[in-house]
Design a protein around this motif. Structure first.
Motif, mmCIF file in Angstrom:
data_model
loop_
_atom_site.group_PDB
_atom_site.id
_atom_site.type_symbol
_atom_site.label_atom_id
_atom_site.label_comp_id
_atom_site.label_asym_id
_atom_site.label_seq_id
_atom_site.Cartn_x
_atom_site.Cartn_y
_atom_site.Cartn_z
ATOM 1 N N ALA A 36 0.840 -1.206 0.000
ATOM 2 C CA ALA A 36 0.000 0.000 0.000
ATOM 3 C C ALA A 36 0.873 1.253 0.000
ATOM 4 C CB ALA A 36 -0.934 -0.013 1.205
ATOM 5 N N GLY A 37 1.954 1.221 0.781
ATOM 6 C CA GLY A 37 2.887 2.338 0.793
ATOM 7 C C GLY A 37 3.580 2.523 -0.544
ATOM 8 N N MET A 38 3.980 1.421 -1.166
ATOM 9 C CA MET A 38 4.622 1.493 -2.484
ATOM 10 C C MET A 38 3.681 2.096 -3.523
ATOM 11 S SD MET A 38 6.609 -2.110 -2.981
ATOM 12 C CE MET A 38 8.253 -2.401 -2.330
ATOM 13 N N ASP A 39 2.411 1.683 -3.484
ATOM 14 C CA ASP A 39 1.443 2.220 -4.441
ATOM 15 C C ASP A 39 1.298 3.728 -4.270
ATOM 16 O OD1 ASP A 39 0.949 -0.218 -5.675
ATOM 17 O OD2 ASP A 39 -0.828 -0.664 -4.456
ATOM 18 N N TRP A 40 1.195 4.185 -3.024
ATOM 19 C CA TRP A 40 1.084 5.623 -2.771
ATOM 20 C C TRP A 40 2.350 6.326 -3.245
ATOM 21 C CZ3 TRP A 40 3.473 9.662 -0.393
ATOM 22 C CH2 TRP A 40 2.714 10.815 -0.178
ATOM 23 N N ALA A 41 3.506 5.754 -2.942
ATOM 24 C CA ALA A 41 4.780 6.353 -3.344
ATOM 25 C C ALA A 41 4.869 6.468 -4.867
ATOM 26 C CB ALA A 41 5.944 5.521 -2.803
ATOM 27 N N ALA A 42 4.458 5.425 -5.576
ATOM 28 C CA ALA A 42 4.514 5.444 -7.042
ATOM 29 C C ALA A 42 3.610 6.537 -7.602
ATOM 30 C CB ALA A 42 4.113 4.076 -7.594
ATOM 31 N N GLU A 43 2.416 6.670 -7.027
ATOM 32 C CA GLU A 43 1.473 7.695 -7.496
ATOM 33 C C GLU A 43 2.013 9.107 -7.287
ATOM 34 O OE1 GLU A 43 -2.171 7.014 -5.401
ATOM 35 O OE2 GLU A 43 -2.342 4.968 -6.176
ATOM 36 N N HIS A 44 2.912 9.277 -6.325
ATOM 37 C CA HIS A 44 3.427 10.603 -5.989
ATOM 38 C C HIS A 44 4.875 10.812 -6.429
ATOM 39 C CE1 HIS A 44 -0.186 10.258 -3.538
ATOM 40 N NE2 HIS A 44 -0.230 11.576 -3.610
ATOM 41 N N GLY A 45 5.393 9.909 -7.264
ATOM 42 C CA GLY A 45 6.684 10.117 -7.892
ATOM 43 C C GLY A 45 7.903 9.756 -7.076
ATOM 44 N N TYR A 46 7.741 8.929 -6.033
ATOM 45 C CA TYR A 46 8.882 8.526 -5.214
ATOM 46 C C TYR A 46 9.482 7.225 -5.725
ATOM 47 C CZ TYR A 46 7.394 12.115 -2.000
ATOM 48 O OH TYR A 46 7.057 13.327 -1.463
ATOM 49 N N GLU A 47 10.794 7.107 -5.624
ATOM 50 C CA GLU A 47 11.494 5.902 -6.072
ATOM 51 C C GLU A 47 11.707 4.898 -4.956
ATOM 52 O OE1 GLU A 47 15.137 6.798 -8.185
ATOM 53 O OE2 GLU A 47 14.333 8.744 -8.750
ATOM 54 N N TRP A 48 11.771 5.375 -3.720
ATOM 55 C CA TRP A 48 12.113 4.524 -2.588
ATOM 56 C C TRP A 48 11.107 4.705 -1.460
ATOM 57 C CZ3 TRP A 48 15.867 0.990 -3.091
ATOM 58 C CH2 TRP A 48 16.793 1.180 -4.131
ATOM 59 N N LEU A 49 10.885 3.610 -0.735
ATOM 60 C CA LEU A 49 9.985 3.628 0.405
ATOM 61 C C LEU A 49 10.737 3.158 1.647
ATOM 62 C CD1 LEU A 49 6.947 3.926 1.302
ATOM 63 C CD2 LEU A 49 6.805 1.432 1.033
#
Length: 195
Positions: free
Chosen positions: A81-94
């Motif tokens: 779930a965190g990865m999905d949010w990160a991807a939607e907001h342009g982050y490469e790393w979680l």
């Protein structure tokens, strides 16, 4: 922007009698507020993973994301779930942290950076086994999210089962850096030692 963090608060807290364990008070602040205060300076953004009525966390001022894998699939579902949010907001790393571990290192994110394996996990020393992984504390490439989704959908639930297959590095921290609160006795210990 490179790193964002997810606070994993999606568990059922059975050993504490249910409810939101992160809302327990430790001194003058809740466990989850302590976690927020520690991780926020280390990353570019913070999101909370929880399940049930997400509006109960509105007071924290954070985005809240629920598991997309049904039936409480464990921390890996929260990581996804965190990865999905990160991807939607342009982050490469979680960066992942647990909501029941109020005194993890203030340099966690920095110390998990710069390794050549896909996943980097925190670990603590053990006199017999050398290192014990603390798998809810790690740095994960968001690019692996579809792989993780497929593994979860195929039944994988253990973090280390997936991270070992992908390639992991364990970074050694201090013995008590990841003391987590699972029982009333743990909370009492934390009151004596962490406040």
């Amino acid at each position: 922007m490179t790193d964002c963090a997810v606070i994993l608060a999606g568990g059922q807290a059975n050993r504490m009698g249910g409810g939101d364990k992160g809302r327990l008070m430790l001194g003058d602040r809740s466990l989850i507020q302590r976690v927020i205060d520690r991780i926020t300076p280390q990353v570019d953004a913070v999101v909370l993973n929880a399940n049930g009525d997400l509006s109960r966390f509105d007071d924290l001022g954070l985005p809240v994301v629920a598991d997309t894998i049904a039936d409480y699939a464990g921390p890996l579902a929260g990581i996804l779930a965190g990865m999905d949010w990160a991807a939607e907001h342009g982050y490469e790393w979680l960066i992942t942290v647990a909501s029941d571990t109020p005194a993890f290192p203030m340099d966690l994110a920095k110390r998990l950076t710069g390794f050549d394996t896909p996943v980097v996990l925190a670990a603590t020393p053990d006199p017999e086994r050398g290192k014990i992984a603390q798998p809810t504390f790690g740095r994960w490439p968001v690019a692996l999210r579809e792989d993780l989704r497929a593994e979860l959908n195929s039944g994988v639930r253990k973090i280390r089962q997936w991270t070992r297959a992908k390639g992991e590095t364990l970074v050694l921290f201090g013995e008590h850096d990841f003391f987590n609160i699972n029982t009333p006795e743990d909370l009492a210990w934390a009151e004596q030692h962490l406040t």
